[in-house]
Design a protein around this motif. Structure first.
Motif, PDB file in Angstrom:
ATOM      1  N   LYS A 163      44.239  40.545  43.359  1.00 58.47           N
ATOM      2  CA  LYS A 163      43.007  40.406  42.583  1.00 58.47           C
ATOM      3  C   LYS A 163      42.065  39.385  43.229  1.00 58.47           C
ATOM      4  O   LYS A 163      42.480  38.528  43.984  1.00 58.47           O
ATOM      5  CB  LYS A 163      43.336  39.996  41.152  1.00 58.47           C
ATOM      6  N   THR A 164      40.768  39.516  42.899  1.00 62.74           N
ATOM      7  CA  THR A 164      39.767  38.583  43.414  1.00 62.74           C
ATOM      8  C   THR A 164      39.842  37.272  42.641  1.00 62.74           C
ATOM      9  O   THR A 164      40.489  37.199  41.588  1.00 62.74           O
ATOM     10  CB  THR A 164      38.351  39.164  43.270  1.00 62.74           C
ATOM     11  N   THR A 165      39.158  36.273  43.133  1.00 61.37           N
ATOM     12  CA  THR A 165      39.136  34.972  42.470  1.00 61.37           C
ATOM     13  C   THR A 165      38.548  35.088  41.068  1.00 61.37           C
ATOM     14  O   THR A 165      39.052  34.469  40.119  1.00 61.37           O
ATOM     15  CB  THR A 165      38.311  33.971  43.307  1.00 61.37           C
ATOM     16  N   GLU A 166      37.499  35.895  40.916  1.00 61.38           N
ATOM     17  CA  GLU A 166      36.878  36.075  39.606  1.00 61.38           C
ATOM     18  C   GLU A 166      37.843  36.741  38.621  1.00 61.38           C
ATOM     19  O   GLU A 166      37.924  36.361  37.455  1.00 61.38           O
ATOM     20  CB  GLU A 166      35.590  36.907  39.724  1.00 61.38           C
ATOM     21  N   GLU A 167      38.580  37.735  39.105  1.00 59.48           N
ATOM     22  CA  GLU A 167      39.551  38.415  38.246  1.00 59.48           C
ATOM     23  C   GLU A 167      40.677  37.462  37.839  1.00 59.48           C
ATOM     24  O   GLU A 167      41.144  37.494  36.697  1.00 59.48           O
ATOM     25  CB  GLU A 167      40.127  39.637  38.962  1.00 59.48           C
ATOM     26  N   LEU A 168      41.102  36.615  38.758  1.00 66.04           N
ATOM     27  CA  LEU A 168      42.143  35.633  38.437  1.00 66.04           C
ATOM     28  C   LEU A 168      41.656  34.648  37.372  1.00 66.04           C
ATOM     29  O   LEU A 168      42.389  34.306  36.449  1.00 66.04           O
ATOM     30  CB  LEU A 168      42.570  34.870  39.689  1.00 66.04           C
ATOM     31  N   GLU A 169      40.402  34.214  37.491  1.00 62.51           N
ATOM     32  CA  GLU A 169      39.849  33.286  36.506  1.00 62.51           C
ATOM     33  C   GLU A 169      39.743  33.958  35.137  1.00 62.51           C
ATOM     34  O   GLU A 169      40.037  33.351  34.105  1.00 62.51           O
ATOM     35  CB  GLU A 169      38.473  32.783  36.970  1.00 62.51           C
TER      36      GLU A 169
END
Length: 127
Positions: free
Chosen positions: A98-104
């Motif tokens: 997952k991308t950083t935004e999805e992780l957040e």
């Protein structure tokens, strides 16, 4: 055909990395280098440097490949456990891609879920 060659290469790289990591391999490399200097002298220094540089780059790639395969297997095992546990959030399976935004976003929804569970727990304890 390519798949078989890739599998054979992976097995060879894994075995080579295992052998190179053995303590006796360090001793053998040191003896090889000492023998090279005794036999070839300073004239052979450049060729020895080239040989050792190529060997170290190749071995580094072999070790990294083994670590990557091990990491992939570990992630698949963890994903399987996430799917098997009742009440676990299935969207966290495969989280490593997952991308950083999805992780957040997953962290925020996980925090919100924790708060709801804590509220339920405190209500149950009061009632």
């Amino acid at each position: 055909m390519w798949k078989k060659m890739n599998e054979a290469g992976s097995r060879l790289a894994g075995r080579t990395a295992d052998l190179a990591g053995a303590p006796i391999a360090s001793i053998l490399v040191a003896l090889f280098c000492a023998g090279w200097f005794v036999e070839a002298g300073e004239a052979g220094e450049n060729s020895l440097t080239l040989i050792l540089s190529v060997a170290s780059i190749s071995l580094t790639q072999m070790v990294l490949n083994g670590q990557r395969r091990s990491e992939q297997a570990l992630h698949r095992k963890i994903d399987e456990l996430v799917y098997a546990i009742k009440g676990a959030r299935n969207e966290v399976a495969g989280i490593e891609s997952k991308t950083t935004e999805e992780l957040e976003a997953l962290r925020r929804t996980g925090d919100a879920a924790e708060e709801v569970l804590q509220e339920r727990g405190s209500k149950n304890n009061l009632g």
